[in-house]
Design an enzyme around this catalytic site. Structure first.
Site, PDB file in Angstrom:
ATOM      1  N   GLY A   1     -21.148 -28.995  15.357  1.00 21.47           N
ATOM      2  CA  GLY A   1     -20.829 -28.831  16.772  1.00 21.47           C
ATOM      3  C   GLY A   1     -21.779 -27.849  17.415  1.00 21.47           C
ATOM      4  O   GLY A   1     -22.832 -27.548  16.858  1.00 21.47           O
ATOM      5  N   ASN A   2     -21.424 -27.359  18.582  1.00 25.86           N
ATOM      6  CA  ASN A   2     -22.255 -26.348  19.250  1.00 25.86           C
ATOM      7  C   ASN A   2     -21.372 -25.493  20.148  1.00 25.86           C
ATOM      8  O   ASN A   2     -20.172 -25.742  20.273  1.00 25.86           O
ATOM      9  CB  ASN A   2     -23.395 -27.010  20.034  1.00 25.86           C
ATOM     10  CG  ASN A   2     -22.882 -27.943  21.104  1.00 25.86           C
ATOM     11  OD1 ASN A   2     -22.313 -27.506  22.098  1.00 25.86           O
ATOM     12  ND2 ASN A   2     -23.077 -29.245  20.904  1.00 25.86           N
ATOM     13  N   HIS A   3     -21.971 -24.490  20.772  1.00 27.85           N
ATOM     14  CA  HIS A   3     -21.206 -23.476  21.516  1.00 27.85           C
ATOM     15  C   HIS A   3     -20.907 -23.854  22.957  1.00 27.85           C
ATOM     16  O   HIS A   3     -20.468 -23.004  23.728  1.00 27.85           O
ATOM     17  CB  HIS A   3     -21.953 -22.141  21.497  1.00 27.85           C
ATOM     18  CG  HIS A   3     -21.939 -21.469  20.160  1.00 27.85           C
ATOM     19  ND1 HIS A   3     -20.771 -21.081  19.548  1.00 27.85           N
ATOM     20  CD2 HIS A   3     -22.932 -21.140  19.306  1.00 27.85           C
ATOM     21  CE1 HIS A   3     -21.059 -20.525  18.382  1.00 27.85           C
ATOM     22  NE2 HIS A   3     -22.371 -20.562  18.215  1.00 27.85           N
ATOM     23  N   SER A   4     -21.162 -25.099  23.377  1.00 27.40           N
ATOM     24  CA  SER A   4     -20.869 -25.468  24.764  1.00 27.40           C
ATOM     25  C   SER A   4     -19.391 -25.232  25.090  1.00 27.40           C
ATOM     26  O   SER A   4     -18.506 -25.646  24.329  1.00 27.40           O
ATOM     27  CB  SER A   4     -21.206 -26.943  24.993  1.00 27.40           C
ATOM     28  OG  SER A   4     -20.697 -27.362  26.241  1.00 27.40           O
TER      29      SER A   4
ATOM     30  N   ALA B   1     -23.091 -31.238  26.035  1.00 27.45           N
ATOM     31  CA  ALA B   1     -24.062 -30.854  25.009  1.00 27.45           C
ATOM     32  C   ALA B   1     -23.804 -31.757  23.812  1.00 27.45           C
ATOM     33  O   ALA B   1     -23.073 -31.400  22.875  1.00 27.45           O
ATOM     34  CB  ALA B   1     -23.887 -29.383  24.644  1.00 27.45           C
TER      35      ALA B   1
END
Ligand code: CTP
Ligand code: CA
Length: 228
Positions: A33-36, A101
């Site tokens: 995943g990512n920090h969006s 994102a």
């Protein structure tokens, strides 16, 4: 007594927005995943709704809620699910704003059971996810307006303009990383808008709600600009 009624700019139009990260499963308990945070996408959905649009918001995992009940929220996890939701909603949309994102790669397959720790290292095989913005750009009809975002750390302008062309978008919003008030997790953003016609517009640091309002104003102007 005379009453004057003015229609909102986007009354009768449908807008499709993507927001947040995507989660690509590795096994039943892990993901890429990512920090969006999803803040920009939710702010855009709110701003489009306030201009009278019927809004469909396709969001990856976030803790956010739309500010208005009238916003239709479609929650997804993976890039593939976001892609499918967008492909089915796009034909009815006059405007599409892709602010998610999206993970660029996902594990080839999610392991059915939790992966056990074994050797001193491990390899994970990844495969590219569908590019949602590019897909909508290639499906785009003349009455449809498609916008995307770009976040770059090098050659910002060149990369943003490449994305505009390669994805057949009508505009790309470049998130400036020059100051720490912009980007992931924070409530403010600083942007430059690149238009298909070659125009560029830079805005200083603003709260994300104000950035969203500026972007929607820009879209409205372009949508109703006389075609040359
Ligand atoms: N995007 C998308 N689907 C993807 C990847 C990106 O719809 N699979 C959209 C994003 O929502 C954004 C735009 O494309 O509007 C640009 O995303 P970005 O990650 O900056 O660009 P990429 O094309 O993925 O290229 P790179 O990450 O290598 O810069
Ligand atoms: Ca990417």
């Amino acid at each position: 007594e005379a009453q004057v009624f003015r229609q909102l700019a986007l009354a009768g139009k449908t807008a499709l927005v993507t927001a947040g990260p995507t989660y690509e499963p590795i096994d039943p308990v892990r993901f890429i995943g990512n920090h969006s945070s999803g803040k920009m996408g939710f702010a855009l959905a709110n701003a489009l709704y306030l201009q009278g649009a019927a809004v469909q918001l396709v969001s990856g995992p976030t803790a956010l809620q739309p500010a208005y009940e009238g916003i239709e929220l479609i929650r997804v996890q993976t890039a593939q699910q976001m892609y499918e939701a967008c492909i089915s909603a796009f034909p009815a949309a006059a405007i599409a704003v892709m602010s998610a994102a999206v993970a660029d790669y996902r594990p080839v397959e999610a392991a059915p059971e939790k992966i056990k720790k074994t050797g001193s290292g491990m390899e994970l095989q990844l495969v590219k996810t569908p590019d949602i913005l590019q897909s909508l750009g290639s499906l785009k009809q003349p009455h449809q307006f498609v916008a995307g975002f770009a976040l770059e750390t090098t050659n910002e302008t060149e990369h943003a303009m490449q994305k505009l062309r390669n994805k057949n978008a009508d505009m790309i919003v470049l998130n400036s990383l020059r100051n720490k008030e912009a980007g992931f997790g924070v409530d403010t953003n600083a942007i430059t808008i690149f238009d298909k016609d070659g125009g560029t517009t830079t805005h200083g640091v603003m709260p994300k709600d104000a950035v969203a309002a500026v972007i929607v104003e820009h879209i409205i102007q372009k949508l109703y600009a006389p075609k040359v």
